[in-house]
Write an enzyme that holds these catalytic residues in place. Structure first.
Site, PDB file in Angstrom:
ATOM      1  N   LYS A  99       0.803  -1.218   0.000  1.00 13.55           N
ATOM      2  CA  LYS A  99       0.000   0.000   0.000  1.00 13.55           C
ATOM      3  C   LYS A  99       0.841   1.276   0.000  1.00 13.55           C
ATOM      4  O   LYS A  99       0.331   2.348  -0.317  1.00 13.55           O
ATOM      5  CB  LYS A  99      -0.947  -0.010   1.195  1.00 13.55           C
ATOM      6  CG  LYS A  99      -1.972  -1.121   1.134  1.00 13.55           C
ATOM      7  CD  LYS A  99      -2.949  -0.865   0.010  1.00 13.55           C
ATOM      8  CE  LYS A  99      -4.234  -1.598   0.221  1.00 13.55           C
ATOM      9  NZ  LYS A  99      -5.325  -1.041  -0.539  1.00 13.55           N
TER      10      LYS A  99
HETATM   11  N1  PMP Z   1      -4.147  -7.607   1.280  1.00  9.17           N
HETATM   12  C1  PMP Z   1      -3.977  -6.705   2.266  1.00  9.17           C
HETATM   13  C2  PMP Z   1      -3.258  -7.149   3.508  1.00  9.17           C
HETATM   14  C3  PMP Z   1      -4.498  -5.408   2.145  1.00  9.17           C
HETATM   15  O1  PMP Z   1      -4.310  -4.514   3.135  1.00  9.17           O
HETATM   16  C4  PMP Z   1      -5.217  -5.071   0.979  1.00  9.17           C
HETATM   17  C5  PMP Z   1      -5.817  -3.705   0.871  1.00  9.17           C
HETATM   18  N2  PMP Z   1      -7.159  -3.653   1.320  1.00  9.17           N
HETATM   19  C6  PMP Z   1      -5.389  -6.044  -0.019  1.00  9.17           C
HETATM   20  C7  PMP Z   1      -4.833  -7.291   0.160  1.00  9.17           C
HETATM   21  C8  PMP Z   1      -6.178  -5.764  -1.276  1.00  9.17           C
HETATM   22  O2  PMP Z   1      -5.569  -4.799  -2.089  1.00  9.17           O
HETATM   23  P1  PMP Z   1      -6.475  -3.769  -2.930  1.00  9.17           P
HETATM   24  O3  PMP Z   1      -7.159  -2.883  -1.941  1.00  9.17           O
HETATM   25  O4  PMP Z   1      -5.516  -3.040  -3.793  1.00  9.17           O
HETATM   26  O5  PMP Z   1      -7.475  -4.560  -3.709  1.00  9.17           O
END
Ligand code: PMP
Length: 346
Positions: free
Chosen positions: A44
């Protein structure tokens, strides 16, 4: 001398590591992009810095301003470290489902964290979406990031995650498997890879309690699919603007128990200490195994670090309370065997 001018310059260029024993039953090579090596310990960081810099350019975020976001922790960490370097304040709303460690880590990098209830509708005034939105209206010189609908999120992955995977695999990637929450990671990465080679198949991992898989398959936004779940980071009870369902070839859902069990297995079998959505992802890859041929190259994304789940998936008591440990309990003695040295209280 070789150094970065600040910590934000170290975001990205994460390692790609071949998985071995945990994917022994998969007929082809499986490579994991390990995003826990980012400075905020998750993928992130990539979108957090991009969202801030785009907001600075558009004038939505002004010097000395306050960054506001509803975040389960990883986006918050990325935003918070960027805020420290760039001189902003941060206020985050999160839910009581998230690991306590995640909120504590955010406080460690200077953010104010407001914990909201999980089991309310997104429109409820107490939900973490609504509280973030309200604060952004009340606090002067503040900017509500809104990672769900802020398209700088998926653009970050189009510009960094996608190209890094393409280069690391020398264009040989045939399948990408990735957890979907806001959908920014899967959409941005998939768009870049499909532009390079439209034959690359994109699989997204969802969880039971989320509406994403059904919406992809039927176009129906079925709130009947929505219930609370334990898995962290993936699944949604809304349709974020960042998800472009047209670049996703299919979804598979993984149970909370499987996700938790496989989170542990990755550490034990590969020595890679990553978070709960990585566990869901690996179980998802195993569920999809009939889709892979021996010459394929499957890439998976491990979103974050295992350190954020010490009190949960890596804690025996937490796992046992939820029935996630496959222990054989047939006699009263089995129930007390782990604390047999302690006095019996009746
Ligand atoms: N895995 C984790 C640990 C996350 O924090 C996130 C973000 N919500 C995701 C997967 C999914 O990523 P995205 O929000 O880009 O779909």
């Amino acid at each position: 001398m070789s150094f970065s001018k600040n910590i934000l310059e170290t975001i990205g260029n994460t390692p790609m590591v071949q998985l071995n024993s945990i994917v022994a039953e998969i007929p082809c090579q499986v490579l994991a992009k390990v995003e826990s090596t980012n400075p905020g310990n998750s993928i992130k960081d990539r979108m957090a810095i991009r969202m801030i810099e785009d907001a600075e350019k558009s004038g939505a975020l002004k010097p000395g301003g306050t960054i506001i976001e509803g975040t389960s922790g990883n986006t918050g960490m990325g935003l918070a470290i960027a805020a420290v370097v760039k001189g902003y304040k941060c206020i985050f709303t999160t839910t009581d489902k998230q690991s306590k460690e995640k909120a504590d880590i955010l406080r460690a990098v200077g953010a104010e964290v407001i914990v909201c209830p999980t089991n309310v509708e997104p429109e409820d005034p107490g939900s973490y979406y609504s509280v973030a939105k309200r604060l952004s209206l009340e606090i002067p010189n503040s900017y509500w990031v809104n990672q769900y609908d802020n398209l700088s999120n998926r653009q970050a992955h189009y510009e960094s995650t996608g190209p890094e995977i393409w280069e690391a695999t020398d264009g040989k990637i045939t399948h990408l498997v990735v957890g979907a929450g806001t959908g920014g990671t899967v959409t941005g990465t998939a768009r870049y890879l499909k532009e390079k080679n439209p034959n690359i198949k994109i699989w997204a991992i969802d969880t039971f309690g989320s509406l994403l898989k059904k919406y992809h398959e039927t176009g129906v936004l079925d709130m009947g699919e929505v219930h609370s779940y334990v898995t962290e980071g993936i699944g949604e009870d809304i349709l974020p603007k960042n998800v472009d369902f047209s670049v996703i070839d299919g979804f598979t859902k993984v149970t909370d128990k499987d996700a938790a069990v496989y989170t542990r297995k990755i550490a034990l079998e590969e020595g890679i200490f990553v978070g709960n959505s990585a566990g869901a992802l690996i179980k998802g890859v195993l569920q999809l195994k009939e889709h892979f041929k021996p010459e394929d190259v499957v890439v998976v994304l491990f979103h974050d670090s295992g350190s954020r789940y010490i009190g949960k998936m890596f804690n025996d008591d937490w796992m046992r309370e939820r029935g996630f440990l496959d222990e054989e309990i047939t006699k009263a003695e089995d129930v007390i065997k782990d604390h047999i040295d302690k006095p019996l209280i009746v």
